[in-house]
Design a protein around this motif. Sequence first.
Motif, PDB file in Angstrom:
ATOM      1  N   ARG A  90       0.769  -0.785   0.127  1.00 27.54           N
ATOM      2  CA  ARG A  90       0.214  -0.287   0.160  1.00 27.54           C
ATOM      3  C   ARG A  90       0.585   0.949   0.178  1.00 27.54           C
ATOM      4  O   ARG A  90       0.142   2.323   0.469  1.00 27.54           O
ATOM      5  N   ASN A  91       2.370   1.216  -0.172  1.00 25.46           N
ATOM      6  CA  ASN A  91       2.933   2.281  -0.542  1.00 25.46           C
ATOM      7  C   ASN A  91       3.100   3.112  -1.972  1.00 25.46           C
ATOM      8  O   ASN A  91       3.441   3.475  -2.397  1.00 25.46           O
ATOM      9  N   LEU A  92       1.916   4.383  -1.849  1.00 28.60           N
ATOM     10  CA  LEU A  92       1.225   5.167  -2.654  1.00 28.60           C
ATOM     11  C   LEU A  92       1.922   5.881  -2.895  1.00 28.60           C
ATOM     12  O   LEU A  92       2.564   6.891  -1.640  1.00 28.60           O
ATOM     13  N   THR A 151       2.948   9.675  -5.210  1.00 26.90           N
ATOM     14  CA  THR A 151       1.622  10.409  -5.984  1.00 26.90           C
ATOM     15  C   THR A 151       3.464  11.221  -6.106  1.00 26.90           C
ATOM     16  O   THR A 151       4.450  11.639  -5.447  1.00 26.90           O
ATOM     17  N   THR A 181      -0.543   8.136  -9.968  1.00 24.38           N
ATOM     18  CA  THR A 181      -0.123   7.540  -8.798  1.00 24.38           C
ATOM     19  C   THR A 181      -0.016   6.914  -8.800  1.00 24.38           C
ATOM     20  O   THR A 181       0.331   5.348  -9.893  1.00 24.38           O
ATOM     21  N   THR A 229       2.446   2.894  -7.293  1.00 24.89           N
ATOM     22  CA  THR A 229       1.507   1.638  -6.192  1.00 24.89           C
ATOM     23  C   THR A 229       2.587   0.324  -6.481  1.00 24.89           C
ATOM     24  O   THR A 229       2.283   0.128  -7.286  1.00 24.89           O
ATOM     25  N   VAL A 232       3.510  -3.659  -6.377  1.00 29.41           N
ATOM     26  CA  VAL A 232       2.407  -4.280  -5.802  1.00 29.41           C
ATOM     27  C   VAL A 232       3.601  -5.338  -5.324  1.00 29.41           C
ATOM     28  O   VAL A 232       3.080  -6.018  -4.786  1.00 29.41           O
ATOM     29  N   TRP A 279       1.590  -0.652 -16.253  1.00 28.65           N
ATOM     30  CA  TRP A 279       1.808  -1.314 -15.304  1.00 28.65           C
ATOM     31  C   TRP A 279       3.594  -1.612 -15.508  1.00 28.65           C
ATOM     32  O   TRP A 279       3.759  -2.133 -16.919  1.00 28.65           O
ATOM     33  N   VAL A 326       5.233  -2.319 -10.509  1.00 28.21           N
ATOM     34  CA  VAL A 326       4.153  -1.233 -10.064  1.00 28.21           C
ATOM     35  C   VAL A 326       3.132  -1.169 -10.943  1.00 28.21           C
ATOM     36  O   VAL A 326       3.160  -1.355 -11.938  1.00 28.21           O
ATOM     37  N   ARG A 327       2.233  -0.845  -9.851  1.00 31.98           N
ATOM     38  CA  ARG A 327       1.121   0.284 -10.753  1.00 31.98           C
ATOM     39  C   ARG A 327       0.605   1.236 -11.079  1.00 31.98           C
ATOM     40  O   ARG A 327       1.070   1.963  -9.860  1.00 31.98           O
ATOM     41  N   THR A 354      -2.209   4.231 -12.534  1.00 30.78           N
ATOM     42  CA  THR A 354      -3.665   5.616 -12.382  1.00 30.78           C
ATOM     43  C   THR A 354      -3.343   6.585 -12.408  1.00 30.78           C
ATOM     44  O   THR A 354      -1.968   7.407 -11.661  1.00 30.78           O
ATOM     45  N   ASN A 356      -3.948  10.446 -10.235  1.00 26.25           N
ATOM     46  CA  ASN A 356      -3.598  10.678  -8.601  1.00 26.25           C
ATOM     47  C   ASN A 356      -5.239  10.829  -8.759  1.00 26.25           C
ATOM     48  O   ASN A 356      -6.230  10.750  -9.324  1.00 26.25           O
TER      49      ASN A 356
END
Length: 410
Positions: free
Chosen positions: A3-5, A7, A57, A59, A61, A392, A403-404, A406, A408
């Motif tokens: 869960r290490n987002l 930005t 962002t 994330t 995975v 990805w 890393v995913r 998306t 922000n």
Amino acid sequence: MLRNLVTFPGAALLLSLGGEAFAAEPVRSGPPNAPEQTPAFDGQTRAPALDGDVTLTATPVAEGLAHPWGLAFVDNDMALVTERAGRLRAVDLQTGTLSAPIEGLPEIDARGQGGLLDVVLDPDFSSNRRIYFSYAEPRGDGENGTSVARGVLSQDHARLSDVEVIFRQTPAWNSTKHFGATLTWDDQNRLYVTLGERSLPEPRQLAQDLDTHLGKVVRIHADGSIPDDNPFAGGQNGSVEKGGLPEIWSYGHRNVQGAALNPASGELWTIEHGPRGGDELNVPEAGHNYGWPVITYGEDYSGAPIGEGVTAREGMEQPIYYWDPVIAPGDMTFYQGDRFPGWEGDLIIASLSPGGLVRLTLDSKRVSGEQRLLEKLGRVRDVEEGPDGALWVLTDSSNGALVRITPNGE
């Protein structure tokens, strides 16, 4: 899932998701290595920078991957990732869990830029569970070459069976560089394989030699046999009279590590590493010569010119776009989803240096705009559009990550 987002804001990373905006100036990328060289046509390099107002962002995975190289989605919940050290792993996309190394791979030469490289699913994977992978194959006495093999993946993703080599690059060479090795299916289930010219001064000359696979793009059937209409195959639809190995599709390439089929046209697009400067975006046509090492943009790593230092010659194709200084391109993809509004049909490219992603807008076969994204991610080796419409990426390091990406706020 981790869960290490992260930005990444800032003017250099602002995007336009909706109405497109263009800056008058090109992307800031520093002075060219070869300032005396000029493009062959307007817009061949330093296209106008894209501008906008939305951040992305990233994330993580899955982490702890050793120099990951290739990514293939099995379904919405599982992907395959290669590690250059010679490991193939299954990744649970919901939890980030990495499988133990999948058993059954052949012997792999993991020195230098070699190792286990790309992986793709068979077009009929749902019924035959077959995968294809490229790798540096040891050939004895320190020599090696790019090979392509296929095998059947077990239902539990633990092992490969019925592994067979369907293509071997020749000649083998004592080099640890420039394996190429991207695998791309066309819309008739023929497999394109990109092949580096092994980097050293002697083998690089063989990119112009049609009796070798060095510095070539080849096209084969799924079992390794040769399509009759390949340009040097001598079939009824063969378009080139002079001889050459029947697998060859195009030649005169340096080190192509990115390729994608343009869904709008069905054409293969490739991107290849230049020397200091001269990374190229091409749409390779059957039997055509893309010039390396006779013509190129940029210069050698010593600062000396490559060959005669020329950028054009009759009978050799120009890239549709080039970079000087480089972006050091990995793989690339044409974005087709709707998660990033206004991006459909854009080309998204992995960058090893300066890192992150490069987005290009296109007007047919011309680049109309360029944008640099997420450079703080560092070396990005692969980028793919996932089943969820997100992007990805694989980061290339000893502790690499899947890393995913998306917009922000998602």
